[in-house]
Design an enzyme around this catalytic site. Structure first.
Site, short mmCIF file in Angstrom:
data_model
loop_
_atom_site.label_atom_id
_atom_site.label_comp_id
_atom_site.label_asym_id
_atom_site.label_seq_id
_atom_site.Cartn_x
_atom_site.Cartn_y
_atom_site.Cartn_z
N HIS A 191 0.80 -1.22 0.00
CA HIS A 191 0.00 0.00 0.00
C HIS A 191 0.83 1.28 0.00
O HIS A 191 0.39 2.31 -0.48
CB HIS A 191 -0.99 0.01 1.18
CG HIS A 191 -0.36 0.18 2.53
ND1 HIS A 191 0.24 -0.86 3.21
CD2 HIS A 191 -0.23 1.27 3.34
CE1 HIS A 191 0.69 -0.43 4.38
NE2 HIS A 191 0.43 0.87 4.48
N ASP A 192 2.06 1.22 0.51
CA ASP A 192 2.91 2.42 0.55
C ASP A 192 4.06 2.38 -0.45
O ASP A 192 5.02 3.15 -0.33
CB ASP A 192 3.48 2.61 1.96
CG ASP A 192 2.52 3.33 2.89
OD1 ASP A 192 1.61 4.03 2.40
OD2 ASP A 192 2.67 3.18 4.12
N LYS A 195 5.75 5.50 -1.94
CA LYS A 195 6.66 6.36 -1.17
C LYS A 195 8.10 6.29 -1.67
O LYS A 195 8.97 6.98 -1.14
CB LYS A 195 6.59 5.99 0.31
CG LYS A 195 5.31 6.47 0.99
CD LYS A 195 5.33 6.19 2.48
CE LYS A 195 4.06 6.74 3.15
NZ LYS A 195 4.02 6.44 4.60
N HIS A 220 1.90 9.70 -3.22
CA HIS A 220 2.39 8.32 -3.18
C HIS A 220 1.34 7.27 -3.56
O HIS A 220 1.69 6.24 -4.15
CB HIS A 220 3.06 8.00 -1.84
CG HIS A 220 2.13 7.68 -0.72
ND1 HIS A 220 1.67 8.62 0.17
CD2 HIS A 220 1.60 6.49 -0.31
CE1 HIS A 220 0.89 8.04 1.06
NE2 HIS A 220 0.84 6.75 0.79
N HIS A 244 -6.35 4.07 -0.05
CA HIS A 244 -6.30 3.87 1.40
C HIS A 244 -6.19 5.19 2.18
O HIS A 244 -6.29 5.18 3.41
CB HIS A 244 -5.17 2.92 1.80
CG HIS A 244 -3.78 3.45 1.62
ND1 HIS A 244 -3.15 3.49 0.40
CD2 HIS A 244 -2.89 3.96 2.51
CE1 HIS A 244 -1.94 4.00 0.53
NE2 HIS A 244 -1.75 4.30 1.82
N HIS A 245 -6.02 6.31 1.48
CA HIS A 245 -6.02 7.62 2.16
C HIS A 245 -7.28 8.44 1.84
O HIS A 245 -7.35 9.61 2.20
CB HIS A 245 -4.78 8.43 1.79
CG HIS A 245 -3.55 7.99 2.53
ND1 HIS A 245 -3.42 8.08 3.90
CD2 HIS A 245 -2.38 7.43 2.09
CE1 HIS A 245 -2.24 7.62 4.27
NE2 HIS A 245 -1.60 7.21 3.19
N ASP A 273 -4.56 0.90 8.61
CA ASP A 273 -3.37 1.70 8.38
C ASP A 273 -3.24 2.81 9.43
O ASP A 273 -2.17 3.02 10.02
CB ASP A 273 -3.40 2.30 6.97
CG ASP A 273 -2.13 3.04 6.61
OD1 ASP A 273 -1.04 2.54 6.96
OD2 ASP A 273 -2.22 4.11 5.98
#
Length: 318
Positions: A191-192, A195, A220, A244-245, A273
């Site tokens: 998920h990240d 970044k 990201h 997810h954000h 998260d």
């Protein structure tokens, strides 16, 4: 599952049996290679690698047991399923065959329907093992990618694994199908991945981010989705990475989606998260107590988070 492209090596010293069984297999759309003993079969194996071997036990020059031993000594042939044909059920032959990894025995006279049923079952099992091995390879690749990103920031050590664990427990509570659980395992870990574009000094910054730094950080999810778009077997994980954000009230990023307009993958992952981010020490805050973080999630349910997903998470955490 179609097996029309599968190749079978059939070994028997009886010409009548070879022709009869070979014809049966060809009518089922298999490609059949014939040999009359173990030595001639080994010569065939120098030219092709079959998907399954069917061999008589009692043959001149090199019998089935000796042939099977020779096959198993070559690492390139170790995984080929092996079926024995036998005119008797001598225990010593069966025992020796089992030690060599022979999967099945068929006693002569051979019933064509039984032969096809066993061949189909063995090829299906081999395909399932291959898929499992591919899954493991994908999983290992995903973990390497995720850990590469996570390794840049010592404060996030273990975050990926914990998020994946929480997410899987939520999905199991929601009775998601196995194929969705598999995708979730990959998506939660990746998920990240976006970044990768964020410099270390921004990623590890202990104070507030500047507007340009914050703008970069907010990109990201989009960058991660673009990376995964190029990997065919990981494209199903994109909703976890991209959404997810997003927030339930529409104030999230990168798309500003709201409510159930946010894909369910993003709504689920958002809860776990944030929970782990608040419950773990970061450069900009100490680790929060479990009860305090839970209270925060409850307070933001219906604002930042899908309230149903918060309820599921609370059930799981109990």
């Amino acid at each position: 599952m179609p097996f029309q492209t599968k190749q079978i090596l059939l070994v028997d010293d009886s010409d009548d049996i070879r022709q009869m069984l070979g014809r049966t297999l060809e009518l089922a759309h298999y490609t059949v290679h014939l040999a009359d003993n173990g030595l001639s079969a080994l010569k065939v194996l120098q030219k092709i690698t079959p998907d399954i071997i069917i061999s008589d036990v009692n043959m001149p020059e090199m019998n089935g047991i000796e042939f099977c031993k020779a096959v198993r000594q070559n690492t390139a042939w170790l995984a080929i399923p092996f079926i024995f044909l036998t005119g008797n059920t001598a225990n010593e032959n069966i025992h020796m065959g089992r030690q060599l990894g022979v999967e099945d025995y068929l006693t002569k006279p051979i019933d064509p329907k039984e032969l096809l049923a066993i061949v189909n079952a063995r090829l299906l099992r081999a395909a399932q093992v291959q898929v499992a091995q591919m899954d493991l390879a994908y999983f290992e690749t995903v973990n390497v990618l995720a850990n590469t990103i996570e390794g840049r920031d010592p404060y996030t050590f273990g975050h990926v694994e914990r998020v994946a664990t929480y997410a899987r427990r939520m999905a199991e509570e929601l009775k998601w199908a196995p194929e969705h659980l598999r995708t979730l395992e990959f998506g939660a870990r990746l998920h990240d991945i976006g970044k990768i574009i964020v410099p270390d000094d921004v990623l590890k910054k202990s104070g507030p981010l500047t507007d340009p730094e914050w703008s970069m950080m907010r990109q990201h999810p989009v960058v991660g989705a673009k990376i995964l778009q190029q990997i065919s077997h990981l494209q199903n994980t994109i909703p976890y990475v991209l959404y997810h954000h997003e927030r339930w009230d529409g104030t999230g990023y990168p798309r500003g989606l709201r409510g159930k307009g946010i894909p369910v993958e993003g709504r689920l992952l958002a809860v776990v998260d944030v929970y782990d981010a608040l419950a773990s020490p970061r450069p900009y805050h100490p680790a929060g107590a479990h009860n305090e973080v839970i209270q925060y999630l409850q307070a933001k349910a219906g604002a930042h988070f899908d309230p149903d997903m918060v309820d599921v998470f609370l059930r799981v955490m109990k």
